[in-house]
Design a protein around this motif. Structure first.
Motif, PDB file in Angstrom:
ATOM      1  N   LYS A   1      55.181  88.426  47.728  1.00 16.48           N
ATOM      2  CA  LYS A   1      55.658  89.103  46.518  1.00 16.48           C
ATOM      3  C   LYS A   1      54.508  89.711  45.724  1.00 16.48           C
ATOM      4  O   LYS A   1      54.630  90.809  45.168  1.00 16.48           O
ATOM      5  N   ALA A   2      53.390  88.996  45.672  1.00 12.46           N
ATOM      6  CA  ALA A   2      52.256  89.491  44.897  1.00 12.46           C
ATOM      7  C   ALA A   2      51.685  90.780  45.484  1.00 12.46           C
ATOM      8  O   ALA A   2      51.141  91.611  44.763  1.00 12.46           O
ATOM      9  N   THR A   3      51.806  90.944  46.802  1.00  8.57           N
ATOM     10  CA  THR A   3      51.268  92.133  47.470  1.00  8.57           C
ATOM     11  C   THR A   3      52.353  93.149  47.812  1.00  8.57           C
ATOM     12  O   THR A   3      52.095  94.113  48.530  1.00  8.57           O
ATOM     13  N   ALA A   4      53.585  92.892  47.335  1.00  7.91           N
ATOM     14  CA  ALA A   4      54.715  93.815  47.545  1.00  7.91           C
ATOM     15  C   ALA A   4      54.928  94.127  49.026  1.00  7.91           C
ATOM     16  O   ALA A   4      55.123  95.278  49.414  1.00  7.91           O
ATOM     17  N   GLN A   5      54.903  93.088  49.864  1.00  7.19           N
ATOM     18  CA  GLN A   5      55.065  93.275  51.310  1.00  7.19           C
ATOM     19  C   GLN A   5      56.433  92.802  51.805  1.00  7.19           C
ATOM     20  O   GLN A   5      56.590  92.486  52.979  1.00  7.19           O
ATOM     21  N   GLU A   6      57.422  92.768  50.910  1.00  8.48           N
ATOM     22  CA  GLU A   6      58.747  92.298  51.305  1.00  8.48           C
ATOM     23  C   GLU A   6      59.332  93.137  52.442  1.00  8.48           C
ATOM     24  O   GLU A   6      59.890  92.598  53.399  1.00  8.48           O
ATOM     25  N   GLU A   7      59.181  94.461  52.343  1.00 10.38           N
ATOM     26  CA  GLU A   7      59.778  95.330  53.357  1.00 10.38           C
ATOM     27  C   GLU A   7      59.113  95.131  54.712  1.00 10.38           C
ATOM     28  O   GLU A   7      59.782  95.135  55.745  1.00 10.38           O
ATOM     29  N   GLN A   8      57.816  94.933  54.708  1.00 10.88           N
ATOM     30  CA  GLN A   8      57.118  94.682  55.973  1.00 10.88           C
ATOM     31  C   GLN A   8      57.605  93.387  56.613  1.00 10.88           C
ATOM     32  O   GLN A   8      57.843  93.340  57.828  1.00 10.88           O
ATOM     33  N   GLU A   9      57.762  92.349  55.797  1.00 11.40           N
ATOM     34  CA  GLU A   9      58.227  91.071  56.331  1.00 11.40           C
ATOM     35  C   GLU A   9      59.676  91.179  56.802  1.00 11.40           C
ATOM     36  O   GLU A   9      60.050  90.568  57.808  1.00 11.40           O
ATOM     37  N   ARG A  10      60.507  91.945  56.090  1.00 15.30           N
ATOM     38  CA  ARG A  10      61.877  92.159  56.559  1.00 15.30           C
ATOM     39  C   ARG A  10      61.876  92.839  57.922  1.00 15.30           C
ATOM     40  O   ARG A  10      62.665  92.487  58.801  1.00 15.30           O
ATOM     41  N   GLY A  11      61.007  93.816  58.084  1.00 13.35           N
ATOM     42  CA  GLY A  11      60.923  94.516  59.361  1.00 13.35           C
ATOM     43  C   GLY A  11      60.510  93.600  60.497  1.00 13.35           C
ATOM     44  O   GLY A  11      61.086  93.661  61.598  1.00 13.35           O
ATOM     45  N   LYS A  12      59.524  92.735  60.253  1.00 17.48           N
ATOM     46  CA  LYS A  12      59.077  91.801  61.284  1.00 17.48           C
ATOM     47  C   LYS A  12      60.195  90.840  61.665  1.00 17.48           C
ATOM     48  O   LYS A  12      60.415  90.556  62.853  1.00 17.48           O
TER      49      LYS A  12
ATOM     50  N   LEU B   1      62.899  92.544  63.701  1.00 20.19           N
ATOM     51  CA  LEU B   1      62.460  92.737  65.091  1.00 20.19           C
ATOM     52  C   LEU B   1      62.685  91.464  65.898  1.00 20.19           C
ATOM     53  O   LEU B   1      63.233  91.503  67.007  1.00 20.19           O
ATOM     54  N   HIS B   2      62.271  90.317  65.354  1.00 20.03           N
ATOM     55  CA  HIS B   2      62.427  89.050  66.082  1.00 20.03           C
ATOM     56  C   HIS B   2      63.904  88.675  66.228  1.00 20.03           C
ATOM     57  O   HIS B   2      64.319  88.202  67.294  1.00 20.03           O
ATOM     58  N   SER B   3      64.692  88.874  65.164  1.00 23.59           N
ATOM     59  CA  SER B   3      66.105  88.513  65.252  1.00 23.59           C
ATOM     60  C   SER B   3      66.844  89.440  66.220  1.00 23.59           C
ATOM     61  O   SER B   3      67.753  89.004  66.929  1.00 23.59           O
ATOM     62  N   SER B   4      66.449  90.718  66.286  1.00 24.68           N
ATOM     63  CA  SER B   4      67.071  91.651  67.230  1.00 24.68           C
ATOM     64  C   SER B   4      66.731  91.273  68.668  1.00 24.68           C
ATOM     65  O   SER B   4      67.579  91.355  69.560  1.00 24.68           O
ATOM     66  N   THR B   5      65.499  90.848  68.883  1.00 27.04           N
ATOM     67  CA  THR B   5      65.094  90.413  70.226  1.00 27.04           C
ATOM     68  C   THR B   5      65.871  89.173  70.644  1.00 27.04           C
ATOM     69  O   THR B   5      66.308  89.041  71.789  1.00 27.04           O
ATOM     70  N   TYR B   6      66.046  88.258  69.688  1.00 23.50           N
ATOM     71  CA  TYR B   6      66.822  87.044  69.966  1.00 23.50           C
ATOM     72  C   TYR B   6      68.278  87.408  70.265  1.00 23.50           C
ATOM     73  O   TYR B   6      68.897  86.858  71.190  1.00 23.50           O
ATOM     74  N   TRP B   7      68.835  88.327  69.496  1.00 24.11           N
ATOM     75  CA  TRP B   7      70.208  88.791  69.730  1.00 24.11           C
ATOM     76  C   TRP B   7      70.347  89.429  71.110  1.00 24.11           C
ATOM     77  O   TRP B   7      71.340  89.215  71.808  1.00 24.11           O
ATOM     78  N   ALA B   8      69.342  90.218  71.517  1.00 20.73           N
ATOM     79  CA  ALA B   8      69.389  90.871  72.821  1.00 20.73           C
ATOM     80  C   ALA B   8      69.440  89.847  73.950  1.00 20.73           C
ATOM     81  O   ALA B   8      70.086  90.079  74.989  1.00 20.73           O
ATOM     82  N   SER B   9      68.791  88.710  73.757  1.00 18.76           N
ATOM     83  CA  SER B   9      68.845  87.652  74.772  1.00 18.76           C
ATOM     84  C   SER B   9      70.250  87.081  74.892  1.00 18.76           C
ATOM     85  O   SER B   9      70.707  86.749  75.984  1.00 18.76           O
TER      86      SER B   9
END
Length: 622
Positions: free
Chosen positions: A227-238, A241-249
Motif C-alpha cells: 500500500k505504501a508503494t501503491a503496488q496493489e495493481e501489480q500484486e493483483r496482476g501477479k 496470473l497464478h490463479s488463472s494457471t491453477y484454473w487451467a490445470s
C-alpha cells in the motif's frame, strides 16, 4: 486410539522412500481400525450381493408354485430383512473405522511435518517460501487424508462391489462370467491409462496451488509495503496470473476425465449381458430368477465405475500432495540437534578459531578469531553488511560454520546438545518477533507455559515495560496483534528485553536492542542490563558510543574480516577505521551512568571531520 505424542526422535519409523510406502507406514499404526474396515467392507458387500441372489430365488418360487410356496417366501423375506440390517450395521462399522484411520493419518502427518520443520536449520528456512510451506502443511496434508477418506474407502468398497458379484455370478452359471470378465479387463486397462494421464496434471495442480498460496501469503504479510508503494495493481496482476494457471490445470483435469470411457462401456456390457442371459434361458441353462439375480449383481458394478474417476482423482491428488510433503521431510538439514551431546551449565567462555562462513556464495565471515572470557562484554562494530549479526548467530548454531570452529567453555558448539546450548543463550534483536498472544505469554515464552506472574512483572519492570503494559485495558493479559503490530517499536523491544531477562542466560546477545527507545528510557534499561550482565558473557552489536565505552573488548569488522580488537581507548589510539567512526566523550562525560542522558556524545565523524548525515549514521545501525 494410538498415542498422539510425536517427536523428531520417532519420526524415523516412517518409511520415506516413496509416497505410497510413507502413507502405508503411517496407516500401519492403526492396524486394528484398518482391519476392522477391511473385514466390515468385505462382509457388507457379500450381504449386498446376497440380496440379489435372494431376490432371484423369490422370483423362482413365485414362477414355480408349490405347496410350501408362501412359507418359502416368508423365509426369504425374513432372511432378506436380516441381511439388509446386518449390511447396514457393517457399513457403519466400516465407515467409523476408516474415519479413525484417515483422521489419525492426517494428525500424524501434520505432526511429523511440523516436527521436521522445527528441526530444520535456519539455512533451510531461508530457502523456503512461507506460503508454499503453509500450502503443504495444510492443503497437501488434507489431500493425503482425503486419499484415505473418502478415496481409499470408496475405492476398496468399489473393488469389493466388482469382485464379489463375480463370485456370486459364477455360482449361478459359469457361462454368465463371459461378459463381466471382458468388461472388467477393459475397465482395469482404462483405469491404468486414466491414472497415467492424470498424474502429471495432478502434480502440476498441487505445485501451482503452492505458488498461488505463496504469492497470497507474501502479499498479505507485506501489505503495508504494498500500500505504501501503491503496488496493489501489480500484486493483483501477479495473483491473477497464478490463479488463472491453477484454473487451467483444473480444466485440463476435466478434459482427462471427459475422455474416460468405462461408463459408456458398462452400458454396452449390461445390454450384452442381458441378451446373453436371455439366450441361456432359451436353451434352458438359466432360470428367470437366475437372470434377475444376474442382472442385480451386474448392476452393482455401476457403483465402482461411476465412482472410479472421482476416487482415483482424489488418490492421485493425495499422492501428489504426499510427494510434496516428502520433499520437505527428506530435505537434508545442515543442523544436527545432537540430543546426546554435551550438556552442562555454561560458564561463558567463547572462542572463535579461524571461523569462515557463507550463505552458499562468497564468504560473509573470513578467518575470524577472538576470545571472550566468562563475564566479559564484547562490543562488535562495523558497517552494515559487515557480518556482525551473522557472527553472533554462529554461537547458538542458528547457522553452522563452513570452516574453523567455535568453542563454548572449550567444547565445540557442534558437540553441545543443541537444546542445552540454546537454552542458556538469549538474543535480543532489532527485528523483534512477538506472537499473537498475551503480553505475559510473550514475556514468558522462553520459559514455557507455567511461569510465576511475579517473575514476569519483575523483569517487565527491569525492562521499563511495566508502566506501558499497565496502561492497557487488560494489563499483562492483553493480547498483542500478530507480530506485535499494535505496539510501537520501543514497546516491542522492551518486551523482548523482558523476555531475555527472564531466561537468566549465561550468554547474552544484544543486537541493536535499544535502537527504538528514547534516551531517558534507555538509560534506565541500561542500568537493568548492566546489572544482568554481571558474571555473564555478552556480545553487543551497537553503534552507540555510550554502550561501547563500558565494553571489555571491541571487535572491528570490515567486509567480514576482523581488522582489530581491543578496548575503546586502545582502538582510538591505533585503529584509523575505528577513529573515523567514533569520537571521544567530551571532558567530564565519563562519570556515572546517571549522567549519560545529558552528556552522551554519540558522534560519528566523516572523513572530512564533519558530523555525518542521518543516512550515514543509519549505516552503522546493526
Amino acid at each position: 486410539m494410538p498415542n498422539s505424542e510425536f517427536s523428531v526422535a520417532n519420526a524415523h519409523k516412517y518409511n520415506q522412500s516413496s509416497a505410497i510406502r510413507w502413507i502405508i507406514s503411517h496407516v500401519a499404526r492403526f492396524k486394528g481400525f484398518f482391519t476392522s474396515f477391511l473385514l466390515a467392507t468385505i462382509i457388507s458387500n457379500i450381504f449386498a450381493s446376497e440380496i440379489s441372489t435372494l431376490t432371484g430365488n423369490a422370483f423362482n418360487v413365485i414362477l414355480q408354485p408349490s405347496v410350501g410356496q408362501y412359507t418359502q417366501l416368508l423365509h426369504i423375506s425374513l432372511w432378506l430383512l436380516a441381511v439388509v440390517l446386518l449390511s447396514g450395521v457393517l457399513d457403519m462399522v466400516a465407515r467409523l473405522s476408516i474415519e479413525f484411520v484417515g483422521n489419525g493419518l492426517e494428525r500424524d502427518c501434520r505432526n511429523e511435518l511440523y516436527s521436521s520443520l522445527m528441526g530444520k536449520s535456519q539455512t533451510f528456512h531461508n530457502r523456503q517460501r512461507v506460503g508454499d510451506i503453509m500450502a503443504r502443511s495444510v492443503n497437501d496434508i488434507r489431500q493425503v487424508e482425503a486419499m484415505i477418506v473418502p478415496a481409499f474407502d470408496t475405492m476398496f468398497d468399489s473393488f469389493m462391489a466388482l469382485v464379489i458379484p463375480l463370485i456370486f455370478i459364477a455360482f449361478i452359471n459359469l457361462q454368465l462370467l463371459i461378459v463381466p470378465l471382458i468388461f472388467t479387463g477393459v475397465f482395469v486397462w482404462a483405469l491404468r491409462d486414466y491414472m497415467r494421464r492424470l498424474q502429471p496434471v495432478s502434480n502440476r495442480m498441487r505445485a501451482e496451488f503452492g505458488q498461488m498460496n505463496a504469492t497470497l501469503t507474501e502479499t498479505v504479510t507485506g501489505i503495508e509495503v504494498v500500500k505504501a508503494t501503491a503496488q496493489e495493481e501489480q500484486e493483483r496482476g501477479k495473483f491473477r496470473l497464478h490463479s488463472s494457471t491453477y484454473w487451467a490445470s483444473f480444466v485440463r483435469n476435466g478434459f482427462v476425465q471427459a475422455l474416460y470411457l468405462p461408463i459408456l462401456l458398462l452400458t454396452i456390457a449390461t445390454v450384452c449381458a442381458f441378451v446373453h442371459g436371455l439366450w441361456l434361458i432359451s436353451i434352458h441353462q438359466l432360470t428367470i430368477g437366475g437372470l434377475v439375480a444376474y442382472m442385480g449383481l451386474l448392476s452393482m458394478m455401476r457403483f465402482p465405475v461411476n465412482m472410479s474417476t472421482w476416487t482415483f482423482d482424489l488418490m492421485q491428488l493425495g499422492l501428489s500432495g504426499a510427494d510434496r510433503i516428502l520433499k520437505l521431510l527428506r530435505e537434508e538439514t545442515e543442523l544436527d540437534e545432537n540430543t546426546e551431546g554435551y550438556n552442562q551449565p555454561i560458564r561463558g567462555e567463547i572462542v572463535f578459531e579461524n571461523v569462515t562462513f557463507s550463505y552458499g556464495g562468497a564468504p560473509i565471515l573470513k578467518n575470524i578469531s577472538f576470545t571472550a572470557l566468562p563475564g566479559q562484554t564484547v562490543a562488535i562494530v562495523g558497517q552494515t553488511g559487515a557480518g556482525k549479526s551473522t557472527l553472533t548467530k554462529l554461537v547458538n548454531r542458528i547457522y553452522d560454520v563452513d570452516s574453523g570452529r567455535i568453542l563454548v567453555d572449550g567444547v565445540d558448539v557442534r558437540d553441545w546438545s543443541l537444546d542445552a546450548l540454546r537454552s542458556q543463550i538469549s538474543t535480543i534483536e532489532q527485528d523483534i518477533f512477538l506472537f499473537s498472544r498475551t503480553v505475559a505469554e510473550n514475556i514468558s515464552y522462553s520459559r514455557g507455559r507455567v511461569v510465576d506472574a511475579a517473575d514476569v512483572e519483575r523483569v517487565a519492570r527491569d525492562a521499563q515495560a511495566h508502566d506501558f503494559i499497565m496502561n492497557f485495558k487488560d494489563g499483562y493479559e492483553t493480547v498483542i496483534g500478530e507480530r506485535g503490530v499494535t505496539l510501537s517499536g520501543g514497546q516491542r523491544q522492551r518486551l523482548a528485553i523482558a523476555r531475555a531477562l527472564l531466561t537468566d542466560p549465561r550468554i547474552l546477545v544484544l543486537d541493536g536492542s535499544t535502537s527504538a527507545i528514547d534516551s531517558a528510557t534507555e538509560d534506565e534499561i541500561q542500568k537493568a542490563i548492566r546489572r544482568l550482565l554481571q558474571d555473564r558473557t555478552t556480545l553487543l552489536i551497537t553503534h552507540r558510543l555510550s554502550q561501547i565505552r563500558w565494553a571489555d573488548k571491541v571487535l572491528v569488522i570490515r567486509q567480514g574480516e576482523l581488522i582489530d580488537e581491543g578496548t575503546h581507548k586502545e582502538l582510538l589510539a591505533r585503529c584509523d577505521l575505528y577513529r573515523r567512526i567514533f569520537t571521544h566523550y567530551e571532558p567530564g562525560s565519563s562519570g556515572s551512568d546517571s549522567n549519560h542522558s545529558n552528556q552522551r556524545q554519540e558522534v560519528q565523524i566523516g572523513s572530512n571531520g564533519s558530523r555525518p548525515s542521518s543516512s550515514q549514521e543509519a549505516q552503522w545501525v546493526s
